[in-house]
Structure formats: structure tokens, C-alpha cells
Motif scaffolding. Structure first.
Motif, PDB file in Angstrom:
ATOM      1  N   LYS A  67       0.950  -1.207  -0.042  1.00  0.00           N
ATOM      2  CA  LYS A  67      -0.019   0.043  -0.160  1.00  0.00           C
ATOM      3  C   LYS A  67       0.888   1.309   0.128  1.00  0.00           C
ATOM      4  O   LYS A  67       0.685   2.225  -0.657  1.00  0.00           O
ATOM      5  CB  LYS A  67      -0.973  -0.110   1.230  1.00  0.00           C
ATOM      6  N   GLN A  68       1.972   1.224   0.727  1.00  0.00           N
ATOM      7  CA  GLN A  68       2.686   2.375   0.918  1.00  0.00           C
ATOM      8  C   GLN A  68       3.536   2.573  -0.313  1.00  0.00           C
ATOM      9  O   GLN A  68       3.255   3.831  -0.959  1.00  0.00           O
ATOM     10  CB  GLN A  68       3.754   2.407   2.012  1.00  0.00           C
ATOM     11  N   VAL A  69       3.996   1.436  -1.006  1.00  0.00           N
ATOM     12  CA  VAL A  69       4.804   1.823  -2.448  1.00  0.00           C
ATOM     13  C   VAL A  69       3.856   1.994  -3.392  1.00  0.00           C
ATOM     14  O   VAL A  69       4.307   3.163  -4.414  1.00  0.00           O
ATOM     15  CB  VAL A  69       5.549   0.454  -2.664  1.00  0.00           C
ATOM     16  N   GLU A  70       2.536   1.882  -3.311  1.00  0.00           N
ATOM     17  CA  GLU A  70       1.580   1.966  -4.217  1.00  0.00           C
ATOM     18  C   GLU A  70       0.951   3.583  -4.254  1.00  0.00           C
ATOM     19  O   GLU A  70       0.773   4.255  -5.203  1.00  0.00           O
ATOM     20  CB  GLU A  70       0.589   0.943  -4.655  1.00  0.00           C
ATOM     21  N   PHE A  71       0.810   4.065  -3.157  1.00  0.00           N
ATOM     22  CA  PHE A  71      -0.047   4.969  -2.589  1.00  0.00           C
ATOM     23  C   PHE A  71       0.528   6.088  -2.112  1.00  0.00           C
ATOM     24  O   PHE A  71       0.397   7.408  -2.123  1.00  0.00           O
ATOM     25  CB  PHE A  71      -1.515   4.753  -2.024  1.00  0.00           C
ATOM     26  N   VAL A  72       1.520   5.868  -1.094  1.00  0.00           N
ATOM     27  CA  VAL A  72       2.102   6.822  -0.170  1.00  0.00           C
ATOM     28  C   VAL A  72       3.738   6.952  -0.372  1.00  0.00           C
ATOM     29  O   VAL A  72       4.117   5.793  -0.296  1.00  0.00           O
ATOM     30  CB  VAL A  72       1.519   6.549   1.178  1.00  0.00           C
ATOM     31  N   ASP A  73       3.908   8.340  -0.223  1.00  0.00           N
ATOM     32  CA  ASP A  73       5.489   8.322  -0.062  1.00  0.00           C
ATOM     33  C   ASP A  73       5.712   9.558   0.681  1.00  0.00           C
ATOM     34  O   ASP A  73       5.539  10.737   0.146  1.00  0.00           O
ATOM     35  CB  ASP A  73       6.139   8.377  -1.575  1.00  0.00           C
ATOM     36  N   GLU A  74       6.132   9.465   1.914  1.00  0.00           N
ATOM     37  CA  GLU A  74       6.204  10.669   2.680  1.00  0.00           C
ATOM     38  C   GLU A  74       7.669  10.944   3.009  1.00  0.00           C
ATOM     39  O   GLU A  74       7.956  11.946   3.413  1.00  0.00           O
ATOM     40  CB  GLU A  74       5.662  10.462   4.168  1.00  0.00           C
ATOM     41  N   ASP A 133      15.367  -2.636  -1.609  1.00  0.00           N
ATOM     42  CA  ASP A 133      16.624  -2.093  -1.724  1.00  0.00           C
ATOM     43  C   ASP A 133      16.849  -0.672  -1.538  1.00  0.00           C
ATOM     44  O   ASP A 133      17.265   0.212  -0.734  1.00  0.00           O
ATOM     45  CB  ASP A 133      17.593  -2.606  -2.647  1.00  0.00           C
ATOM     46  N   SER A 134      16.224   0.199  -2.619  1.00  0.00           N
ATOM     47  CA  SER A 134      15.991   1.709  -2.486  1.00  0.00           C
ATOM     48  C   SER A 134      15.490   2.256  -1.383  1.00  0.00           C
ATOM     49  O   SER A 134      15.674   3.400  -0.981  1.00  0.00           O
ATOM     50  CB  SER A 134      15.624   2.175  -3.945  1.00  0.00           C
ATOM     51  N   ASP A 135      14.074   1.728  -1.204  1.00  0.00           N
ATOM     52  CA  ASP A 135      13.637   2.101   0.007  1.00  0.00           C
ATOM     53  C   ASP A 135      14.073   2.092   1.424  1.00  0.00           C
ATOM     54  O   ASP A 135      14.101   3.145   1.835  1.00  0.00           O
ATOM     55  CB  ASP A 135      12.104   1.402  -0.011  1.00  0.00           C
ATOM     56  N   GLN A 171      17.004   4.555   1.414  1.00  0.00           N
ATOM     57  CA  GLN A 171      16.417   6.039   1.559  1.00  0.00           C
ATOM     58  C   GLN A 171      16.200   6.284   2.876  1.00  0.00           C
ATOM     59  O   GLN A 171      16.396   7.270   3.417  1.00  0.00           O
ATOM     60  CB  GLN A 171      15.282   6.227   0.537  1.00  0.00           C
ATOM     61  N   ALA A 172      15.372   5.319   3.573  1.00  0.00           N
ATOM     62  CA  ALA A 172      15.189   5.273   5.079  1.00  0.00           C
ATOM     63  C   ALA A 172      16.303   5.369   5.911  1.00  0.00           C
ATOM     64  O   ALA A 172      16.330   6.293   6.946  1.00  0.00           O
ATOM     65  CB  ALA A 172      14.252   4.115   5.366  1.00  0.00           C
ATOM     66  N   ALA A 173      17.468   5.000   5.618  1.00  0.00           N
ATOM     67  CA  ALA A 173      18.551   5.019   6.507  1.00  0.00           C
ATOM     68  C   ALA A 173      19.405   6.306   6.310  1.00  0.00           C
ATOM     69  O   ALA A 173      19.706   6.978   7.198  1.00  0.00           O
ATOM     70  CB  ALA A 173      19.669   4.008   5.839  1.00  0.00           C
ATOM     71  N   ARG A 174      19.378   6.961   5.084  1.00  0.00           N
ATOM     72  CA  ARG A 174      19.728   8.380   4.707  1.00  0.00           C
ATOM     73  C   ARG A 174      18.959   9.298   5.484  1.00  0.00           C
ATOM     74  O   ARG A 174      19.524  10.280   5.986  1.00  0.00           O
ATOM     75  CB  ARG A 174      19.895   8.702   3.410  1.00  0.00           C
ATOM     76  N   LEU A 175      17.683   8.960   5.419  1.00  0.00           N
ATOM     77  CA  LEU A 175      16.778   9.900   6.279  1.00  0.00           C
ATOM     78  C   LEU A 175      17.026   9.988   7.704  1.00  0.00           C
ATOM     79  O   LEU A 175      16.973  10.837   8.471  1.00  0.00           O
ATOM     80  CB  LEU A 175      15.308   9.666   6.034  1.00  0.00           C
ATOM     81  N   ALA A 176      17.159   8.585   8.479  1.00  0.00           N
ATOM     82  CA  ALA A 176      17.696   8.450  10.005  1.00  0.00           C
ATOM     83  C   ALA A 176      18.868   9.377  10.102  1.00  0.00           C
ATOM     84  O   ALA A 176      18.992  10.087  11.267  1.00  0.00           O
ATOM     85  CB  ALA A 176      17.635   7.051   9.999  1.00  0.00           C
ATOM     86  N   TYR A 194      20.752  -0.787   7.690  1.00  0.00           N
ATOM     87  CA  TYR A 194      19.374  -1.295   7.495  1.00  0.00           C
ATOM     88  C   TYR A 194      19.731  -2.669   7.140  1.00  0.00           C
ATOM     89  O   TYR A 194      20.867  -3.301   6.885  1.00  0.00           O
ATOM     90  CB  TYR A 194      18.559  -0.642   6.246  1.00  0.00           C
ATOM     91  N   GLN A 195      18.768  -3.638   7.105  1.00  0.00           N
ATOM     92  CA  GLN A 195      19.013  -5.078   7.006  1.00  0.00           C
ATOM     93  C   GLN A 195      17.560  -5.422   6.173  1.00  0.00           C
ATOM     94  O   GLN A 195      16.456  -4.945   6.389  1.00  0.00           O
ATOM     95  CB  GLN A 195      19.234  -5.566   8.385  1.00  0.00           C
TER      96      GLN A 195
END
Length: 318
Positions: free
Chosen positions: A33-40, A128-130, A133-138, A110-111
Motif C-alpha cells: 500500500k505504501q509503495v503504490e499510494f504513499v511516499d512521505e 533496496d532503494s526504499d 533512503q530510510a537510512a539516509r533519512l535517519a 538497514y537489513q
């Protein structure tokens, strides 16, 4: 959501039997659902890196444990009229100090589990990319805290040691525009005087806490064809009257950051010769298998806010 669950239900048993509780069906559906509709994450990254709009930023260019040292000196003392025979001769002196900014190491990672990878590949989800990206944000969230608030002995943007702090004498929500202008000029006048023979430290930016900015922008001065208090402050402050440029801005991060919870305005020169934030981007190492997990560790270096010229900054607590 319900349609996605219905689409996956026929294979739910097979997937659950293969991966157990490591990555259950509800997690898969939520990720889908997140990949298809939501990217915060774009908005989150913009918030985390907001400090770069206000503080000149550069890489550390050094190793952990090293750093930079800024040595400063200034002459003190003043001559006086001599009586002719006395020994009361005033002495000049040189005042030395130094600022040290050591390089600190930061980590983030990340793992995945093998099962998670298999399931994501089957569902065509770009884990992989998600996760990278979350790790860079952190990492940026950590650096944002360091930039604004400081860390340990390193101070941040709005709590630097040695910066002159001036307390406003009026409540801007109730007083006249002349009284607000008086508070503004009390902090600006010494800054203008101090930079008379050293233009490199003259402030060029006046950052107002958003609560006070809103007050000034929402109050209108009588008999001025709709001018707000903010308009008058911009036009009539001592810098403008002296032909000096001063850019006004607003930021909510300095609401309540002054002494005793006051809102804190920051008046400073936004120039890398006066202030910098030193930090590097995250670098990720090669993937490391650990059991059925794949871990990707990352590292970055930072030094914090380096206020090279203390006399280029002033605080006004309102």
C-alpha cells in the motif's frame, strides 16, 4: 487495502508457511500500500535537511578523532592622558582563545531477511532503494538535531556559547510599533557599531521565531494604508536607515528556545567565514550476511556548528 488482501489471500498460506512470522501477510500488504499510494520520505527529508537553508554547510574533510582548530586574537586596552611624572601607564594586552571542532563518527544501517527479499521480489517491491533512503533519512534526522540543538559539548545554531543575548522589554502582541522597533534596534545597534571597521562580521539575516513573526505580520499600523508591524520594522530598523541590507525570515524551530522559554530571534551573518555546519553524507559498506539476514551498515562524519566569529551573531529573546 481490502482488494489487495483479497488478491493475496489465495497464496497467503503458502507464503506464511515459507516465511513464518518474519514477514507476515499484513506487513506485506501495508508495504504494498505504501509503495503504490504513499511516499512521505521526500517531505521528511526536506524537514530533516532544513538546517542547510540557514547554515552554510560543507564536508568535514578529515578523519574521526581529528578536526580543526581556529585560533583567534584580539587587542585589549586603551591609552590615556599622562600626568607627566607618574608611573600609572596603562598596559595593552592580547587576548587569545581557540575553538576546536573534533570529527565525530555516526552510524546507521538497514537489513533484510532472506525471506523478506524473496517475498518482496515476488511482489515486485523495491526494498533496496526504499530502505537505503530510510537510512539516509535517519542519518539526516540525527544531523538535524546536532545542527539546531548541538550534542554534548558542541552547541547548535540557537544556543551558542559566548553570543550576546538581549531580552526584549515589550510584549509584541500588545505594544505599539515604536516599542517593537525599540526592541529590534537595541539588539541591532551594537551589531552595527561592532562591524563599523570590520564589515565581514556585520549581520545580514534576522530570523524571527514564527510565533513572533505571525504577530508582527498580523498587526496593522493605523493610518499607514495597510502596513503591518513587520513592514515598518523592515523599513525603519537601524540597519535599513544606515543603508545596510538585512534579510528578515521566520522559522518555528526557535520558538521557546530563549531563556526561561522565551522565543529567540537569531541575528547573524549567513556566511561560511562566520558560521558553518560540517557534516558528511552517509556511506554504505558492502552487504554482510548474518544468519538469514543481510545487513548493510553505513557511516558518516560530522563536527557540528562552527561559529567562527562569535561577534557576527546576536540573540534576541522575546
Amino acid at each position: 487495502m481490502n482488494q489487495l488482501l483479497a488478491r493475496l489471500t489465495p497464496v497467503a498460506g503458502a507464503i506464511q508457511a515459507q516465511i513464518g512470522d518474519a514477514f507476515n501477510m499484513q506487513n506485506l500488504v501495508n508495504l504494498f500500500k505504501q509503495v503504490e499510494f504513499v511516499d512521505e520520505t521526500d517531505a521528511q527529508m526536506a524537514e530533516a535537511t532544513e538546517y542547510a537553508k540557514y547554515i552554510p554547510t560543507k564536508p568535514t574533510n578529515n578523519v574521526v578523532g581529528g578536526g580543526e582548530v581556529l585560533k583567534r586574537k584580539r587587542g585589549i586596552g586603551k591609552g590615556k592622558r599622562h600626568a607627566g611624572t607618574g608611573t600609572d601607564i596603562p598596559l595593552a594586552e592580547v587576548e587569545y582563545d581557540s575553538v576546536t571542532m573534533p570529527v565525530t563518527g555516526g552510524t546507521i544501517g538497514y537489513q533484510y531477511s532472506v525471506f523478506e527479499i524473496q517475498t518482496a521480489m515476488a511482489a515486485n517491491i523495491p526494498l533496496d532503494s526504499d530502505k537505503a533512503q530510510a537510512a539516509r533519512l535517519a542519518a539526516e534526522k540525527h544531523l538535524s538535531d546536532v545542527a539546531w540543538e548541538g550534542e554534548g559539548t558542541v552547541k547548535g545554531f540557537y544556543n551558542q556559547v559566548g553570543v550576546t543575548v538581549v531580552a526584549a522589554q515589550h510584549d509584541w502582541a500588545t505594544v505599539t510599533v515604536e516599542e517593537v522597533l525599540e526592541d529590534v534596534n537595541v539588539v541591532l545597534t551594537p551589531a552595527l557599531t561592532a562591524s563599523k571597521f570590520d564589515d565581514s562580521i556585520r549581520p545580514d539575516t534576522f530570523l524571527l521565531p514564527s510565533d513572533q513573526f505571525t504577530i508582527l505580520a498580523g498587526r496593522f499600523v493605523p493610518d499607514t494604508a495597510g502596513k503591518t508591524f513587520l513592514d515598518v520594522i523592515k523599513e525603519k530598523n537601524i540597519f535599513t536607515a544606515s543603508g545596510k541590507k538585512l534579510e528578515f525570515g521566520s522559522i518555528d524551530r526557535i520558538n521557546g528556545k530563549g531563556l526561561a522559554g522565551a522565543d529567540r530571534a537569531v541575528i547573524y551573518r549567513r556566511d561560511p567565514s562566520c558560521i558553518q555546519f560540517l557534516a558528511d553524507e552517509v556511506q554504505f559498506l558492502a552487504a554482510q550476511p548474518v544468519g538469514v539476514d543481510i545487513k548493510i551498515p553505513g557511516h558518516y562524519k560530522y563536527q557540528g556548528v562552527w561559529l567562527k566569529r562569535v561577534d557576527s551573531m546576536r540573540y534576541l529573546d522575546i
